[in-house]
Scaffold this active site. Structure first.
Site, PDB file in Angstrom:
ATOM      1  N   ASP A   1       0.748  -1.073   0.057  1.00 49.40           N
ATOM      2  CA  ASP A   1      -0.087   0.017  -0.121  1.00 49.40           C
ATOM      3  C   ASP A   1       0.983   1.358   0.007  1.00 49.40           C
ATOM      4  O   ASP A   1       2.050   1.164   0.656  1.00 49.40           O
ATOM      5  CB  ASP A   1      -0.796  -0.005   1.238  1.00 49.40           C
ATOM      6  CG  ASP A   1      -1.846   1.208   1.410  1.00 49.40           C
ATOM      7  OD1 ASP A   1      -2.873   1.261   0.566  1.00 49.40           O
ATOM      8  OD2 ASP A   1      -1.634   1.929   2.301  1.00 49.40           O
TER       9      ASP A   1
ATOM     10  N   GLU B   1       0.957  -0.429  -5.178  1.00 50.28           N
ATOM     11  CA  GLU B   1       0.182   0.678  -5.403  1.00 50.28           C
ATOM     12  C   GLU B   1       0.914   1.889  -5.677  1.00 50.28           C
ATOM     13  O   GLU B   1       1.362   2.454  -4.440  1.00 50.28           O
ATOM     14  CB  GLU B   1      -0.880   0.555  -4.379  1.00 50.28           C
ATOM     15  CG  GLU B   1      -2.073   1.466  -4.580  1.00 50.28           C
ATOM     16  CD  GLU B   1      -2.346   2.518  -3.680  1.00 50.28           C
ATOM     17  OE1 GLU B   1      -3.063   3.486  -3.912  1.00 50.28           O
ATOM     18  OE2 GLU B   1      -1.733   2.392  -2.265  1.00 50.28           O
TER      19      GLU B   1
END
Length: 659
Positions: free
Chosen positions: A325, A378
């Site tokens: 993330d 990401e």
């Protein structure tokens, strides 16, 4: 050695350890990648005595003791002893304590009189939030996914079909009749697995499974990097869910958050009265966008902690992919900061050199141990070579989310069709860089929250036109190079923005438009898996060829997706105008008969039933720089897939020129 007695039933000893000189050396060097086997609490034996061994890193503590159910949370009865090797690790063995009891570390700092009660950074299980103590636990489980694990390299390959369903466990489906409770891991092993199979997904991606205090953070503000959240059940029940998914041919990706951690005081923050896991300077250690704490990637022990966490989930939970993330926030020191709120690197730049080095080592270690998993970034910027090998200066990820495609495509689709001709570049630009990285195309949870509107509500027009537009978007996404990801609820065209406090609006499937859209998503997933041309060369230019990219006046594009076999080529035509194109001529490279294998405006999907029901013959009429062409009908707001009908035997198939 005589024990130190607190509670008479549970003596503590200091003559056993799980750590040897090599462990300590690797820990100090930041290269110990399996600290979960050594640190935290572990059931073990000392002679004939069964109990739990404890080890915690707190180099700036004056004392550390274990307080728990077994000693009425006394801070005095079970002190740990500091090792004498300058590791900063405190350890001890407590005899007789049984599985399942709760505990915390009582940490008295050497500085400023600071005293903390901390959950175990390496704890395997914890109380259900809002309670915060760790639990004494083991990770014993008998796996039954040998076939999946043996063949996993095929399912996670860059040349495999990868269609991902992104899920928030707490809101996918709830028991409304039972006070709106969410499903347990055990219930999900039935209901979610059956649904994924019916929808033909290849993988499921779970938003963070690691323990976190605040439900509203969706799991992205973590306190337990080695603990499966207790909200949905015990660790072994999560293992059983993953096992069941594997037995049904479905891979499991998990979101993992090494970019920041929660401010809750029972967690990692100010662990021993100092900035141990984080930076002391808020210009480096505090995240202004999320109000969270940033790891100190330059500290060896912290790197070992984080890499061990990623390894842990692959090792103990058989996770097939880790989606890292907020990578962009790690790469740039000035991310979400104004001038004067950040500190430049040693060269005066804004790149976080320590985080970059950490990410490279992370990928090297994970792929070095588990070569058949997926490491997914990401990453929302143009940082170069995210998915290129570290040996050549890349970050070493296997895949990267294509945020540019997502933003451009959603923006283009939001325009009324009459204006789309003026924004044609937003439709075609992604092909300029589609093969610069190994991309995954995400329509993720971030696009359906915070007043952004649901996917169906981003589409223009009345209800019929909104659905037609959404069907065309999903079909275009399936044909576009790159692996696929869709957040839950998108497949049923949920009108409401995602709400983590409640179930998806499954009642919408009582209505034809929603039910038929769901059927189309299932059919697209099946078609994607069956047609090799749609996935085999997802990350290579050889798998894509424009037919016509410049027909902006008609809001049309057309292209070929190719495999290594000529007859497998899929011809894709997208008409994003609200007008039927009859006798639309398409240049094709070969003579013969072509047939429609998919139409987003088919009546099967509650479309307007405009398309091509019979075979289409290619005539020697040059078009689009090709010798032959076919004339066909393009439905309004529709996407059509064609294939050439083959008269060749399997043994005489022509190739597309690939080896």
């Amino acid at each position: 050695m005589q024990p130190i007695l607190g509670e008479t039933m549970y003596p503590i000893y200091y003559d056993v350890s799980r750590l040897d000189e090599t462990d300590i050396y690797l820990f100090k060097q930041g290269t110990h990648i399996k600290l979960y086997e050594k640190m935290g609490s572990h059931p073990m034996k000392r002679g004939e005595d069964e109990g739990f061994y404890f080890a915690v890193w707190a180099p700036n503590a004056a004392s550390v003791s274990v307080r728990g159910d077994f000693n009425h949370y006394s801070v005095d009865t079970h002190p740990l002893r500091l090792r004498t090797d300058d590791s900063g690790i405190w350890e001890g063995f407590i005899a007789g304590v049984p599985l399942g009891l709760t505990y915390k570390y009582h940490v008295v700092s050497r500085f400023h009189g600071i005293v903390h009660d901390k959950s175990d950074p390496f704890g395997f299980y914890a109380e259900k939030p809002s309670n915060s103590a760790s639990r004494l636990w083991n990770l014993d489980y008998e796996w039954n996914d040998e076939e999946w694990m043996r063949e996993r390299y095929r399912y996670n390959s860059h040349n495999a079909p990868i269609s991902v369903y992104e899920v928030h466990l707490g809101s996918w489906r709830r028991k409304v009749e039972e006070e709106n409770r969410y499903l347990t891991y055990t219930e999900l092993a039935d209901e979610l697995v059956d649904y994924l199979k019916a929808m033909n997904y290849t993988h499921v991606e779970f938003m963070p499974l690691t323990e976190y205090p605040y439900f509203g953070s969706w799991g992205y503000q973590v306190v337990g990097y080695f603990a499966a959240t207790a909200r949905f059940g015990e660790p072994q029940e999560l293992m059983a869910l993953i096992d069941r998914l594997h037995q049904n041919g479905i891979g499991v990706i998990m979101d993992w958050v090494p970019s920041h951690f929660a401010v809750d005081m029972h967690g990692l923050i100010n662990f021993d009265g100092t900035a141990l896991y984080e930076h002391a300077d808020p210009r480096q250690g505090f995240h202004p966008e999320w109000g969270s704490i940033i790891f100190n990637y330059g500290r060896n022990e912290v790197r070992a902690f984080l890499i061990s966490s990623a390894m842990f989930w692959c090792d103990k939970y058989h996770i097939d992919g880790i989606r890292v993330d907020a990578v962009a926030s790690m790469l740039y020191l000035n991310y979400a900061r104004k001038e004067g709120e950040w500190i430049a690197n040693i060269f005066g730049g804004n790149e976080n050199l320590e985080a970059i080095d950490f990410l490279r080592k992370l990928n090297e270690h994970v792929y070095g141990e588990f070569s058949d998993v997926m490491m997914i970034a990401e990453e929302s910027t143009a940082f170069p070579m995210v998915t290129r090998p570290t040996s050549g200066g890349g970050l070493g990820f296997g895949f990267k989310w294509n945020m540019g495609w997502m933003h451009d495509s959603l923006k283009y689709m939001s325009y009324d069709p009459i204006y789309r001709q003026h924004h044609h570049h937003q439709l075609t630009f992604s092909m300029w860089y589609a093969f610069d990285e190994n991309f995954m195309l995400p329509l993720s949870h971030d696009e359906v929250v915070h007043i952004k509107g649901s996917l169906i509500n981003k589409m223009p027009g009345d209800q019929e036109h909104q659905f037609a537009n959404l069907r065309s978007l999903y079909a275009y996404m399936t044909a576009h190079p790159g692996k696929k990801l869709l957040f839950m609820g998108g497949e049923i065209a949920q009108y409401a923005e995602w709400n983590f406090k409640q179930s998806l609006d499954w009642h919408l499937l009582e209505y034809t438009l929603h039910a038929k859209l769901q059927k189309m998503v299932s059919d697209l997933n099946r078609l994607y898996r069956e047609e090799r041309a749609l996935y085999l060369y997802d990350n290579e230019r050889e798998g894509f060829e424009w037919i016509e990219q410049g027909d902006y006046q008609h809001n049309c594009i057309s292209f070929m997706r190719k495999s290594d076999i000529l007859e497998e080529t899929v011809y894709v035509l997208c008409n994003f105008a609200d007008a039927t194109r009859e006798f639309y001529r398409l240049g094709v490279p070969y003579e013969g008969m072509y047939e429609e294998i998919f139409n987003s405006q088919s009546s099967h999907y509650a479309g307007w039933n405009i398309g091509n029901t019979g075979p289409l013959e290619a005539h020697r009429e040059p078009m689009h720089g090709r010798e032959y062409s076919i004339a066909l009908t393009l439905p309004p707001l529709g996407v059509v897939f064609l294939k050439r009908k083959s008269n060749l035997s399997e043994h005489k198939r022509e190739t597309n020129g690939f080896e």
